[in-house]
Scaffold this motif. Sequence first.
Motif, mmCIF file in Angstrom:
data_model
loop_
_atom_site.group_PDB
_atom_site.id
_atom_site.type_symbol
_atom_site.label_atom_id
_atom_site.label_comp_id
_atom_site.label_asym_id
_atom_site.label_seq_id
_atom_site.Cartn_x
_atom_site.Cartn_y
_atom_site.Cartn_z
ATOM 1 N N GLU A 338 64.070 1.854 110.085
ATOM 2 C CA GLU A 338 65.213 2.686 110.429
ATOM 3 C C GLU A 338 64.764 4.138 110.586
ATOM 4 N N PRO A 339 65.545 4.943 111.338
ATOM 5 C CA PRO A 339 65.197 6.370 111.439
ATOM 6 C C PRO A 339 65.097 7.059 110.086
ATOM 7 N N ALA A 340 65.955 6.649 109.125
ATOM 8 C CA ALA A 340 65.935 7.283 107.806
ATOM 9 C C ALA A 340 64.614 7.045 107.079
ATOM 10 N N ASP A 341 63.842 6.032 107.503
ATOM 11 C CA ASP A 341 62.566 5.758 106.850
ATOM 12 C C ASP A 341 61.525 6.831 107.137
ATOM 13 N N TRP A 342 61.800 7.690 108.102
ATOM 14 C CA TRP A 342 60.881 8.782 108.407
ATOM 15 C C TRP A 342 61.110 9.983 107.495
ATOM 16 N N VAL A 343 62.049 9.897 106.570
ATOM 17 C CA VAL A 343 62.371 11.012 105.677
ATOM 18 C C VAL A 343 61.872 10.687 104.269
ATOM 19 N N LEU A 344 61.087 11.590 103.703
ATOM 20 C CA LEU A 344 60.652 11.467 102.315
ATOM 21 C C LEU A 344 61.507 12.396 101.475
ATOM 22 N N ARG A 345 62.326 11.819 100.603
ATOM 23 C CA ARG A 345 63.256 12.612 99.797
ATOM 24 C C ARG A 345 62.662 12.879 98.416
ATOM 25 N N VAL A 346 62.648 14.141 98.056
ATOM 26 C CA VAL A 346 62.145 14.550 96.744
ATOM 27 C C VAL A 346 63.188 15.454 96.100
ATOM 28 N N SER A 347 63.242 15.445 94.779
ATOM 29 C CA SER A 347 64.187 16.304 94.073
ATOM 30 C C SER A 347 63.524 17.637 93.765
ATOM 31 N N MET A 348 64.340 18.662 93.640
ATOM 32 C CA MET A 348 63.833 19.972 93.261
ATOM 33 C C MET A 348 63.353 19.922 91.816
ATOM 34 N N ALA A 349 62.121 20.294 91.599
ATOM 35 C CA ALA A 349 61.574 20.273 90.243
ATOM 36 C C ALA A 349 62.171 21.408 89.415
ATOM 37 N N GLN A 350 62.493 21.098 88.164
ATOM 38 C CA GLN A 350 62.990 22.132 87.258
ATOM 39 C C GLN A 350 61.832 23.009 86.777
ATOM 40 N N LEU A 351 62.182 24.240 86.457
ATOM 41 C CA LEU A 351 61.183 25.143 85.890
ATOM 42 C C LEU A 351 60.664 24.602 84.565
ATOM 43 N N TRP A 352 59.380 24.718 84.360
ATOM 44 C CA TRP A 352 58.835 24.473 83.035
ATOM 45 C C TRP A 352 59.030 25.715 82.189
ATOM 46 N N ARG A 353 58.954 25.513 80.874
ATOM 47 C CA ARG A 353 59.243 26.608 79.952
ATOM 48 C C ARG A 353 58.343 27.816 80.211
ATOM 49 N N ASP A 354 57.051 27.580 80.401
ATOM 50 C CA ASP A 354 56.120 28.686 80.595
ATOM 51 C C ASP A 354 56.355 29.407 81.922
ATOM 52 N N GLU A 355 56.985 28.720 82.871
ATOM 53 C CA GLU A 355 57.203 29.341 84.183
ATOM 54 C C GLU A 355 58.320 30.370 84.163
ATOM 55 N N VAL A 356 59.139 30.359 83.115
ATOM 56 C CA VAL A 356 60.170 31.395 83.005
ATOM 57 C C VAL A 356 59.519 32.768 82.943
ATOM 58 N N TRP A 357 58.368 32.865 82.275
ATOM 59 C CA TRP A 357 57.675 34.144 82.157
ATOM 60 C C TRP A 357 57.136 34.642 83.502
ATOM 61 N N GLU A 358 57.061 33.761 84.491
ATOM 62 C CA GLU A 358 56.580 34.168 85.803
ATOM 63 C C GLU A 358 57.690 34.749 86.667
ATOM 64 N N LEU A 359 58.942 34.658 86.209
ATOM 65 C CA LEU A 359 60.046 35.233 86.964
ATOM 66 C C LEU A 359 59.994 36.748 86.864
ATOM 67 N N PRO A 360 60.475 37.461 87.898
ATOM 68 C CA PRO A 360 60.438 38.924 87.875
ATOM 69 C C PRO A 360 61.193 39.488 86.672
ATOM 70 N N GLY A 361 60.523 40.322 85.888
ATOM 71 C CA GLY A 361 61.141 40.957 84.732
ATOM 72 C C GLY A 361 61.000 40.189 83.446
ATOM 73 N N ALA A 362 60.509 38.952 83.500
ATOM 74 C CA ALA A 362 60.463 38.107 82.305
ATOM 75 C C ALA A 362 59.312 38.463 81.378
ATOM 76 N N GLU A 363 58.372 39.281 81.838
ATOM 77 C CA GLU A 363 57.210 39.583 80.989
ATOM 78 C C GLU A 363 57.603 40.364 79.742
ATOM 79 N N MET A 364 58.791 40.987 79.731
ATOM 80 C CA MET A 364 59.239 41.760 78.577
ATOM 81 C C MET A 364 60.027 40.920 77.574
ATOM 82 N N LEU A 365 60.315 39.677 77.899
ATOM 83 C CA LEU A 365 61.135 38.850 77.019
ATOM 84 C C LEU A 365 60.296 38.279 75.880
ATOM 85 N N THR A 366 60.937 38.101 74.736
ATOM 86 C CA THR A 366 60.276 37.424 73.623
ATOM 87 C C THR A 366 60.173 35.932 73.923
ATOM 88 N N ALA A 367 59.315 35.252 73.187
ATOM 89 C CA ALA A 367 59.141 33.816 73.404
ATOM 90 C C ALA A 367 60.440 33.058 73.158
#
Length: 681
Positions: A338-367
């Motif tokens: 089917e035409p739909a077989d040409w589509v690979l569907r993936v879900s948006m991955a959630q941020l991991w805990r350590d990746e919060v520190w990579e957000l702009p301004g997060a370097e000043m936050l406590t753990a």
Amino acid sequence: MFEDIVPSLVGLDPERGGWRRSPAGTPLLIECAGGRLTGKTALLKELEGQYAERLPQAYVDLDKKDFGHSGLASPPDETVPNASRVSDLLFLLLYELRQKPKKFGSGLTFPWLTQGLLAVTNWQAAGPAGLEASMRNLVELLKTSQPDVDARRARVLRAVERLSPAARELVPAAGELVSELIGLVAEEVLGPRANRDGLLWWKARRVRPQGDGYAQLTTLAMRFRSTPGRSENADGRRFAEKHLVAALLEDIADHYTWFRRRNLLPRPLLLLDNAHCELGVRFMDLLTETWFDTSPRTRPGVVVTTLAPEPAFPEPGGTAPSTRVVSASCHRQGPVGEPADWVLRVSMAQLWRDEVWELPGAEMLTADLSRVLHRFSAGRVGIAKALVRAARQKLDAHRSVRYEQLLDLEAADGSGRPVYEHLLRVLVSEEAADRALLAHLSPALDIDAATALQATAPDSSVRGNRSADVRRLLAHAGPARAVQPGAGGSFIADRPLRALLLHDLRVRASTATGAAGWLAPHHDARDCYPTGPDGRVDDRALHHALACGETDTVVAALHERLADEDAPAWLASLNLICAAPGPPANLPAPTPVPCPACSAGEDSVHQAVELLLLGLWAQSQPLAPPAPTAIAEIGRQLSILATTGTPAAQRVFGEAHIVWPPLLLNNWTQAPDLPTWGNNH
């Protein structure tokens, strides 16, 4: 997505700056699905930035009138005879992909698509009498007998410029955008060879059974034409649009000659945002059908985003495909079903805990603060980013942030609104009445309670059927699939959204006498769960009672059950009850309730139940970090319960004493997600 999927689609590694050989076969279209504020647009923008100077690419927001390109005028109505949203989109893709990258290759040319678009947009036949004249006009437009390039360019420009007055006479509002989008491709000059090859290609398309390329383009224009106020031409327009999409793909494939493929020339990248909207669904249907119908050739990389439910509790080591990990191949060989077989569907991955520190301004936050934000957001980058920016703004001004006040901090968008309202405006609606409607329903733990609450809910902005309004608002928010242990799942299953709505309800109730706006929906929801024949109070009723501050009622019910209920079921009840939201500060003091289970010598058990309930409830609030002293107190009360009851109950409470405080509560797990060692857990 950044390191493997897209590099394999386009044949270029942006990190190393080198070519990348793609697997054999035809690439799949990648669809990234997630709820609102899960980072879908940010993903496409990051990809756009990575490949900005390296290959032809186009970013389009399919849900915006200007396609996400400020400066474009409003689109025409779909009943305009010589333009549609799909044709406008193709004009824009053509323009963007023609731009020459700075580092690799050259911009693409689109002779076949240009011929098709100029045919459908310049067609002016009003009836059989004008058919021959319109045919001659089209031939003149595409004619290439002029030996002088400048003269040929001027002739094409004059023909294109004639479109604006013609379109303006048809529908005044359409003239501006038609003129503007046509202008984007006005510099396209069809040389003799390109024009001849294009006409041969259109002849082979068999838009009609007979005739040369001009006849095929004439039929294409006639099928595309739509009469204002009539819908019988919809199939004809879709038929023509599918041929135009095929022309786009074949122009791209024709650009990649044997020599260019041999030299691993990077392929173009199409980034299509919000493909769940009406135009997105329509265009993706055309694209997948054409991808499916045509023979395998060089294809562009295509990444689209759609609004869809996402898992509520993602497993870091899970095997479900996501934008972080995809085990399946992004290319396919041979025919598919089917035409739909040409589509690979993936879900948006959630941020991991350590990746919060990579957000702009997060370097000043406590753990601890960054972890509170991560848990509250459920890893949704848009929610975490808004909270991080608000917290950073507060830290810059006052050097400290209280966890319980995070949602009331001023949003960093300059609006002066609290950040919870800023998020709800994105997730739910800009209309205060819409937000108030969902906030009123947010206490409901199931559909029956939500139905009862709708009777007393405020009207939404459209003043229509409340049930339809609720479905509309929840569909806009894109709720996640989640359930709470002990119940069929909250009516609003998206945990961050429900927490924001409950906070909105709490803020509204804090300005009313006696917190009426908070108590009323909880009382109405509790009334949906009558007491059983044996006098047992439903766990959901106790959940609402605790939200109303009636701790005596809840403690008495739990104390009374200890003697009659097995320990896993008792812990499951405690789990659901302690997930109750905290009430506003102006809640009136409840009437004291005696405990029927208390007798001489049992005060210590009653006190243990009360302290366990209050401690776990406090630790299970969405913005509560682990408090070592409070968690140790929870452990002490569980150890007391482990000395009472049957040997089986003592073993379960003993297990809870060993596992809950040190291994789970100290590691940020809250009710209702604590294990209970029953058959269902």
